[in-house]
Write an enzyme that holds these catalytic residues in place. Structure first.
Site, PDB file in Angstrom:
ATOM      1  N   LYS A  64       0.810  -1.182   0.103  1.00  0.00           N
ATOM      2  CA  LYS A  64       0.035   0.162   0.394  1.00  0.00           C
ATOM      3  C   LYS A  64       0.445   1.272  -0.065  1.00  0.00           C
ATOM      4  O   LYS A  64       2.208   1.720   0.638  1.00  0.00           O
ATOM      5  CB  LYS A  64      -1.017  -0.252   1.074  1.00  0.00           C
ATOM      6  CG  LYS A  64      -1.833   0.882   1.226  1.00  0.00           C
ATOM      7  CD  LYS A  64      -2.726   1.016   2.456  1.00  0.00           C
ATOM      8  CE  LYS A  64      -2.548   1.633   3.925  1.00  0.00           C
ATOM      9  NZ  LYS A  64      -2.156   3.147   3.608  1.00  0.00           N
ATOM     10  N   ASP A 121      -3.215   4.115  -1.505  1.00  0.00           N
ATOM     11  CA  ASP A 121      -4.136   4.983  -0.659  1.00  0.00           C
ATOM     12  C   ASP A 121      -4.685   6.810  -0.197  1.00  0.00           C
ATOM     13  O   ASP A 121      -3.522   7.011   0.121  1.00  0.00           O
ATOM     14  CB  ASP A 121      -4.605   4.292   0.838  1.00  0.00           C
ATOM     15  CG  ASP A 121      -5.432   4.133   1.587  1.00  0.00           C
ATOM     16  OD1 ASP A 121      -6.285   4.533   1.345  1.00  0.00           O
ATOM     17  OD2 ASP A 121      -4.641   4.411   2.250  1.00  0.00           O
ATOM     18  N   LYS A 143      -7.443   8.338  -1.036  1.00  0.00           N
ATOM     19  CA  LYS A 143      -8.390   8.583   0.217  1.00  0.00           C
ATOM     20  C   LYS A 143      -9.895  10.243  -0.153  1.00  0.00           C
ATOM     21  O   LYS A 143      -9.562  10.991   0.068  1.00  0.00           O
ATOM     22  CB  LYS A 143      -8.531   8.589   1.773  1.00  0.00           C
ATOM     23  CG  LYS A 143      -7.884   7.400   2.275  1.00  0.00           C
ATOM     24  CD  LYS A 143      -7.618   7.845   3.812  1.00  0.00           C
ATOM     25  CE  LYS A 143      -7.587   6.826   4.711  1.00  0.00           C
ATOM     26  NZ  LYS A 143      -5.790   6.270   4.363  1.00  0.00           N
ATOM     27  N   ASP A 161     -13.240  15.243  -3.099  1.00  0.00           N
ATOM     28  CA  ASP A 161     -13.457  16.800  -3.174  1.00  0.00           C
ATOM     29  C   ASP A 161     -14.044  16.939  -4.341  1.00  0.00           C
ATOM     30  O   ASP A 161     -15.048  15.840  -3.923  1.00  0.00           O
ATOM     31  CB  ASP A 161     -11.676  17.280  -4.453  1.00  0.00           C
ATOM     32  CG  ASP A 161     -11.108  18.402  -4.629  1.00  0.00           C
ATOM     33  OD1 ASP A 161     -12.661  19.136  -4.508  1.00  0.00           O
ATOM     34  OD2 ASP A 161     -10.118  18.637  -3.956  1.00  0.00           O
ATOM     35  N   THR A 192     -10.262   4.541  10.504  1.00  0.00           N
ATOM     36  CA  THR A 192      -9.666   3.550  12.486  1.00  0.00           C
ATOM     37  C   THR A 192      -9.395   4.411  13.821  1.00  0.00           C
ATOM     38  O   THR A 192      -9.643   3.946  14.167  1.00  0.00           O
ATOM     39  CB  THR A 192      -9.106   2.390  12.060  1.00  0.00           C
ATOM     40  OG1 THR A 192      -8.040   2.510  11.424  1.00  0.00           O
ATOM     41  CG2 THR A 192      -9.558   1.465  11.756  1.00  0.00           C
ATOM     42  N   ARG A 222       3.031  -0.273  11.042  1.00  0.00           N
ATOM     43  CA  ARG A 222       4.290  -0.583  12.135  1.00  0.00           C
ATOM     44  C   ARG A 222       4.237  -1.636  12.997  1.00  0.00           C
ATOM     45  O   ARG A 222       5.123  -2.216  13.005  1.00  0.00           O
ATOM     46  CB  ARG A 222       3.446   1.147  13.057  1.00  0.00           C
ATOM     47  CG  ARG A 222       3.719   2.101  12.808  1.00  0.00           C
ATOM     48  CD  ARG A 222       3.206   3.314  13.365  1.00  0.00           C
ATOM     49  NE  ARG A 222       1.129   3.305  13.603  1.00  0.00           N
ATOM     50  CZ  ARG A 222       0.832   3.732  13.840  1.00  0.00           C
ATOM     51  NH1 ARG A 222       0.990   4.522  14.813  1.00  0.00           N
ATOM     52  NH2 ARG A 222      -0.388   3.800  13.348  1.00  0.00           N
TER      53      ARG A 222
HETATM   54  O1  C5P Z   1       0.859   0.847  11.337  1.00  0.00           O
HETATM   55  P1  C5P Z   1      -0.811   0.863  10.643  1.00  0.00           P
HETATM   56  O2  C5P Z   1      -0.893  -0.578  10.992  1.00  0.00           O
HETATM   57  O3  C5P Z   1      -1.263   1.403  12.165  1.00  0.00           O
HETATM   58  O4  C5P Z   1      -1.305   1.670   9.600  1.00  0.00           O
HETATM   59  C1  C5P Z   1      -2.806   1.580   9.698  1.00  0.00           C
HETATM   60  C2  C5P Z   1      -2.279   2.422   7.607  1.00  0.00           C
HETATM   61  O5  C5P Z   1      -3.525   1.773   7.755  1.00  0.00           O
HETATM   62  C3  C5P Z   1      -1.861   3.372   7.472  1.00  0.00           C
HETATM   63  O6  C5P Z   1      -1.406   3.309   5.968  1.00  0.00           O
HETATM   64  C4  C5P Z   1      -3.606   3.909   7.656  1.00  0.00           C
HETATM   65  O7  C5P Z   1      -2.679   5.409   6.657  1.00  0.00           O
HETATM   66  C5  C5P Z   1      -3.820   3.543   7.086  1.00  0.00           C
HETATM   67  N1  C5P Z   1      -5.861   3.622   7.327  1.00  0.00           N
HETATM   68  C6  C5P Z   1      -5.765   3.373   8.494  1.00  0.00           C
HETATM   69  N2  C5P Z   1      -7.804   3.579   9.123  1.00  0.00           N
HETATM   70  C7  C5P Z   1      -8.178   3.790   8.019  1.00  0.00           C
HETATM   71  C8  C5P Z   1      -7.431   3.644   6.437  1.00  0.00           C
HETATM   72  C9  C5P Z   1      -6.057   3.428   6.759  1.00  0.00           C
HETATM   73  O8  C5P Z   1      -5.215   3.127   9.553  1.00  0.00           O
HETATM   74  N3  C5P Z   1      -9.244   3.818   7.515  1.00  0.00           N
END
Ligand code: C5P
Length: 228
Positions: free
Chosen positions: A34, A62, A64, A67, A114, A208
């Site tokens: 991603k 991604d 998102k 606009d 999230t 992460r």
């Molecule tokens: O580091 P972590 O596992 O928290 O990363 C989550 C990834 O998912 C990030 O790239 C974040 O931008 C993406 N994301 C998210 N919540 C969403 C959509 C995408 O955390 N609703």
């Protein structure tokens, strides 16, 4: 679908060189890579071809998108020309893409980030029933599918309700994933890899917990085992 194909790894780094390094390190473990806002804005659109050349078979852009219709459609066409396999927009605006050639990319509607909980939703003006993340997620997931999305992004907490509402074919992609005992960090609605898939997720997004692990490939295998 094999457990590995369900794993989407978030390349949340700010240089193409770091992204290439991670793709080479994880190409055997990860089904989809991603590219999010941080990498796309820092490294530019050419990062997509570099990530592909480093070994990513499937790329999820991604951005998102959110606009006015003309800008959304033009941005989506430009993203599709990069040859990505998945693309995100905010679920309430998915209808804008009707008739837009996405070049085979699957469109996912982001329902509710999230990182947001009920207090955040109330602060943003969502009252009564819709300040409950699950109710708002299911409402937006239905809007996204009616507007032609191939699936939605939601947290593992809502995966079961979303799968029930959308049926077996929809892609249900869940970020906010942590291995058992892992720190939530800035995420609020977190779940384990296996928990999210058991609840109905077709894919999970992990950043992460793999990227900052001492051994990222081993952490990715732990995620795959948890799914399996
Ligand atoms: O580091 P972590 O596992 O928290 O990363 C989550 C990834 O998912 C990030 O790239 C974040 O931008 C993406 N994301 C998210 N919540 C969403 C959509 C995408 O955390 N609703």
């Amino acid at each position: 679908m094999q457990a590995r194909e369900r794993l989407i790894f978030a390349l949340d780094v700010d240089t193409a060189a770091e992204a290439e390094h991670l793709v080479k390190l994880l190409a055997d473990e990860v089904g989809v890579f991603k590219v999010g806002l941080e990498l796309f804005v820092s490294a530019g659109p050419e990062v997509i071809s570099r990530v592909r050349a480093a070994g990513a078979r499937s790329i999820f852009l991604d951005l998102k998108l959110h606009d006015i219709p003309a800008t959304m459609a033009a941005a989506a066409r430009a993203a599709a020309r990069l040859g990505v396999q998945m693309l995100t927009c905010h679920a309430d605006q998915a209808g804008i893409f009707e008739g837009v050639d996405l070049g085979g990319a699957q469109l996912l509607g982001v329902t509710v980030l999230t990182s947001l909980g009920p207090d955040d939703l109330r602060n943003m003006g969502y009252q009564d029933e819709l300040s409950d993340p699950q109710a708002l997620v299911v409402h937006r997931a239905r809007l996204a599918m009616a507007a032609g999305c191939h699936g939605v992004v939601c947290s593992g907490w809502e995966a079961r309700a979303v799968r029930h509402a959308l049926g077996p074919e929809a892609l249900v992609v869940c970020p906010g994933i942590r291995l058992p005992g892992g720190q939530a960090q800035d995420q609020k609605r977190v779940m384990t890899p296996g928990g999210a898939v058991a609840a109905g997720a077709s894919h999970i997004v992990v950043g992460r917990p793999i990227r900052t692990a001492e051994n990222p490939a081993q952490a990715a295998r732990q995620v795959i085992n948890d799914i399996a």
